[in-house]
Design an enzyme around this catalytic site. Structure first.
Site, PDB file in Angstrom:
ATOM      1  N   SER A 721       0.676  -1.316   0.075  1.00 20.32           N
ATOM      2  CA  SER A 721      -0.035  -0.092  -0.150  1.00 20.32           C
ATOM      3  C   SER A 721       0.735   1.267   0.183  1.00 20.32           C
ATOM      4  O   SER A 721       0.346   2.334   0.016  1.00 20.32           O
ATOM      5  CB  SER A 721      -1.092   0.053   0.958  1.00 20.32           C
ATOM      6  OG  SER A 721      -0.183  -0.108   2.273  1.00 20.32           O
ATOM      7  N   LYS A 764      -6.810   3.452   8.664  1.00 20.72           N
ATOM      8  CA  LYS A 764      -6.241   4.482   8.135  1.00 20.72           C
ATOM      9  C   LYS A 764      -6.685   5.947   8.023  1.00 20.72           C
ATOM     10  O   LYS A 764      -6.174   7.006   8.613  1.00 20.72           O
ATOM     11  CB  LYS A 764      -5.564   4.287   6.527  1.00 20.72           C
ATOM     12  CG  LYS A 764      -4.732   2.858   6.356  1.00 20.72           C
ATOM     13  CD  LYS A 764      -4.592   2.599   4.945  1.00 20.72           C
ATOM     14  CE  LYS A 764      -3.646   1.389   4.953  1.00 20.72           C
ATOM     15  NZ  LYS A 764      -3.435   1.152   3.254  1.00 20.72           N
TER      16      LYS A 764
END
Length: 814
Positions: A721, A764
């Protein structure tokens, strides 16, 4: 009795006593029926030279007659010489309680007892004879200082006691004490009673010697009595020894009586019980242990709906139990097996409370935040309302430590009105813990699931399998594979435990599993469970949890009134921001507990009625903050990324720098995993191939040695990511342009510039809000994940969605 010598050679007579005349000479006499037959001076019959024998247990007294055994090898020469003497007298001297192996003249006392030797017999390694005490002696001179010891002795006279009345009183006390001792101690027989009748209060010397001889006093105490020549002091020393002997004998008699009484009571109770059992058996009103066990097991089955096959197995085992001997091992094995079989809640179920309003009330009472989780549970209960029950479902609660996974499971059980049972499978390596041991093994037990059903006593409890992601494997089997049958709604209707060896219906059980991460859960097992994610809490949620749950619970546990510790909201926010930034609230609870402890100390030591905790004095309770407010790193080649860990979401800065222009190269640091290294190489290749498209110098990297670093190098990092973030950092370095505003991004990048979706969007976003970053770039494929977030997480956020990397560059560089 014709002469002096003959008067001391009759070993069969024991009626010898002594007395002194007015001149002080000792005389020996033998009492006849009418008068004294003879009277001779005793001192003249004892030799002036005698052989010595040492004794070690206790001294010998003139009033004693006792058999003695001595070592033949060591003292044979001495005894032969004594036997050859006309008087056959030997001196016995007490040399201490240690023994007689290594002694010399210096170890002998000055005073001992001359004894007459009777019936000397030699056996294998011993001499045995009867010693009759005659007179005390005092050693005057040593004639032989090696065995056989020969000494020259004198026979001291007992001083005349002028206090006749007092001596007679002591003598009467001694006689009474001896008479009191005789019936208490069975060691003293009738012969001693007759012997005692020979003593008179007018003869206190032999009486005191006799009294000392029958006590169990220590050797040095008796030797002190032996060396005391004066009669009065001797009696004064003997009387306490005699009284002590009487007290010990009385105590021993009392203990013996108590033991005998207890033994008699137990024997009496045993005989009565046996008689009662026989009488009841004859009358047909009693059962033996085997019949009681059979009846107990049959009584347990009343009211249960036992499946026919299980009932057949139980009847077979009961028939076997009724013919086995109660003491045989097979009886115990069969009895334990029936105990488990009849303890199962066959057909017993609790009624589900399918009330959505009640469920919402319980969930809101026990948990702040977790809105999406609560809604998912309510949906699950609503589905069960139409089906009629919620059995056969397996929920998996996934989230960082301390976010309340276990407590959510308890709340589900309370909302349904079901029994709750929890056991941890973390670290479990033996599949027998799940499916049980076979009965052929010693110490065999059913598995945890059977044990849980026995404890909750219903077929439809809520069973929580905690830490399911931490199971292990070993030579004893794979517990995760054993759970496949348990957690499959199509299979657990006929679950087979190896110990019970009958089919159990687990389809009515609501299984709730917990895990921190999904990576270590086998895919086949994960496919059988419905996942519910519990992400970390933001600061506002932690504040509500601390005020409504953690702080009141701590004060209640320590029994401290709320008014005595005043914790301000600003101080509580500072605790959350500076001391407990983890995704869960476990560390927050620990810090609040520290405040309670230190406040209690202040109240007790300073006699304060209350303590106020504010931002100004918070460091007095918790010390310096563990976390400072993160500053977003800025500069050329510096970009903030978003990462997911098992502990929750986190912000991750990535730095790219040009080291020199001497050579072309690319270096990676920061303890990166293999996947993350591949992402960095893809980012480097993509930027090299597309520099001119973004307005950068196309030959920038031809002579540049570039170093890409991910800070916090001690922490391992992996995952795809960070591809978009690394690409942006390299492009920022090539364009010589820094990102001036707070901006964070995440996404996987392909070699052709495609931005692929990533996981952990909720965590996140929470991490970005915690670091006060309100502008994000997310993959376009994750738009649905972001839209499903609760409104309070999306409030104030500016999110850009990118399908290709040019979309990212346009947002960052314009």
């Amino acid at each position: 009795m014709s002469g002096e010598q003959d008067s001391f050679q009759d070993p069969e007579r024991q009626d010898w006593v002594r007395e002194s005349d007015d001149t002080g000479d000792d005389f020996a006499y033998r009492e006849g029926p009418q008068e004294r037959k003879a009277m001779v001076p005793a001192r003249d019959t004892l030799p002036e030279r005698i052989y010595l024998l040492p004794i070690h247990n206790r001294p010998f007294f003139p009033a004693q007659v006792q058999p003695l055994v001595i070592n033949r090898e060591r003292w044979e020469d001495t005894m032969r010489r004594v036997a050859d003497t006309p008087h056959q007298v030997v001196g016995l001297a007490f040399v201490g309680e240690a023994g007689v192996e290594e002694i010399g003249p210096g170890d002998f006392p000055e005073i001992g007892t001359a004894v007459k030797v009777h019936k000397l017999q030699a056996e294998d390694q011993q001499f045995q004879f009867i010693a009759r005490g005659v007179q005390r002696f005092r050693i005057q001179r040593w004639l032989s200082k090696t065995p056989p010891y020969l000494v020259e002795v004198s026979y001291p006279r007992e001083p005349i006691n002028v206090e006749a009345d007092e001596a007679r009183a002591y003598a009467m006390a001694l006689i009474n004490g001896i008479k009191e001792l005789l019936p208490i101690n069975p060691l003293y027989g009738e012969e001693l009673k007759h012997y005692l009748n020979r003593f008179s209060p007018h003869e206190p010397g032999p009486l005191s010697d006799f009294a000392a001889a029958i006590t169990s006093a220590k050797g040095h105490e008796l030797q002190d009595v032996l060396e005391t020549l004066a009669v009065m002091p001797r009696m004064q020393k003997v009387l306490p020894l005699l009284r002590k002997e009487i007290d010990v004998a009385q105590l021993q008699s009392e203990i013996s009586d108590q033991v005998n009484a207890q033994m008699q009571n137990r024997q009496r109770e045993f005989f009565l019980r046996e008689q009662l059992r026989v009488i009841q058996r004859e009358l047909g009103i009693s059962k033996d242990d085997r019949e009681n066990d059979v009846d107990t097991f049959r009584d347990r089955l009343e009211g249960l709906t036992v499946p026919p096959k299980v009932l057949t197995r139980i009847e077979e085992e009961l028939d076997k139990l009724s013919v086995l001997e109660t003491g045989s091992p097979e009886y115990g094995t069969t009895r334990n097996y029936l105990d488990w079989l009849t303890s199962m809640p066959w057909g017993v179920r609790s009624v589900d409370q399918l009330d959505l309003a009640h469920a919402r009330q319980v969930l809101d009472r026990d948990h702040d935040g977790l809105t999406d989780v609560k809604e998912r549970i309510v949906e699950f209960l609503a589905e069960g309302t139409f089906k009629g029950d919620v059995g056969g479902s397996i929920l998996l609660l996934v989230g960082p430590p301390g976010v309340g996974k276990t407590s959510v499971g308890r709340s589900i059980a309370e909302a349904l009105g079901r029994r709750f049972y929890r056991f941890s499978v973390g670290g479990m390596r033996d599949e027998a813990e799940i499916k049980g041991h076979r009965r052929t093994y010693i110490g065999a037990m059913p598995g945890k699931l059977v044990q849980s059903l026995k404890e909750v006593e219903v077929e439809n409890p809520v069973i929580m399998l905690d830490e399911i992601d931490k199971m292990g494997q070993s030579f004893q089997g794979d517990p995760a594979s054993a759970l496949l049958e348990v957690l499959d709604p199509e299979q657990n209707i006929d679950f087979l435990d190896h110990y019970l060896d009958v089919r159990l219906d687990l389809s009515k059980v609501l299984f709730v599993c917990t895990a921190n991460t999904l990576d270590s859960i086998p895919p086949a097992l994960l496919d059988r469970m419905e996942q519910i994610r519990l992400s970390g809490y933001i600061a506002e949620e932690k504040l509500a949890i601390a005020k409504n749950h953690l702080w009141p619970k701590l004060l209640k546990r320590d029994r401290i009134p709320k008014k005595r510790i005043n914790l301000s909201d600003s101080a509580l926010k500072q605790v959350i921001e500076g001391y407990a930034r983890e995704a869960g609230v476990r560390q927050l609870e620990k810090q609040l507990h520290r405040i309670v402890r230190k406040a209690a100390v202040k109240m007790l030591e300073n006699d304060q009625k209350s303590v106020r905790v504010s931002v100004n004095n918070l460091e007095n309770f918790l010390g310096a903050p563990l976390f400072r407010k993160d500053k977003v790193m800025k500069g050329q080649g510096v970009v903030t990324g978003l990462a997911w860990t098992s502990m929750g979401g986190a912000t991750l800065s990535i730095e790219a720098g040009k080291v020199h222009s001497l050579d072309r190269g690319f270096k990676l640091t920061g303890q990166l995993g293999e996947v993350m290294k591949e992402s960095a190489n893809i980012a480097h290749s993509y930027v090299l191939g597309h520099l001119s498209e973004y307005g950068a110098d196309s030959d920038f990297f031809d002579s540049a040695f570039v170093h890409l670093h991910v800070p916090e190098g001690a922490t391992p990092k992996d995952g795809p990511s960070a591809g978009v973030t690394m690409t942006t950092a390299l492009l920022s370095l090539a364009l010589h342009r820094a990102i001036e505003r707070p901006l964070a991004m995440t996404g996987e990048l392909t070699l052709t510039g495609q931005v692929l979706p990533v996981g952990g969007i909720r965590e996140k976003v929470i991490a970005a809000r915690r670091s006060e970053i309100f502008e994000l770039i997310l993959p376009d494929a994750n738009r649905r994940d972001y839209d499903e977030l609760p409104d309070y997480l999306k409030e104030g956020m500016t999110v850009h969605f990118a399908g290709r990397y040019p979309d990212v560059a346009k947002v960052v560089f314009g």
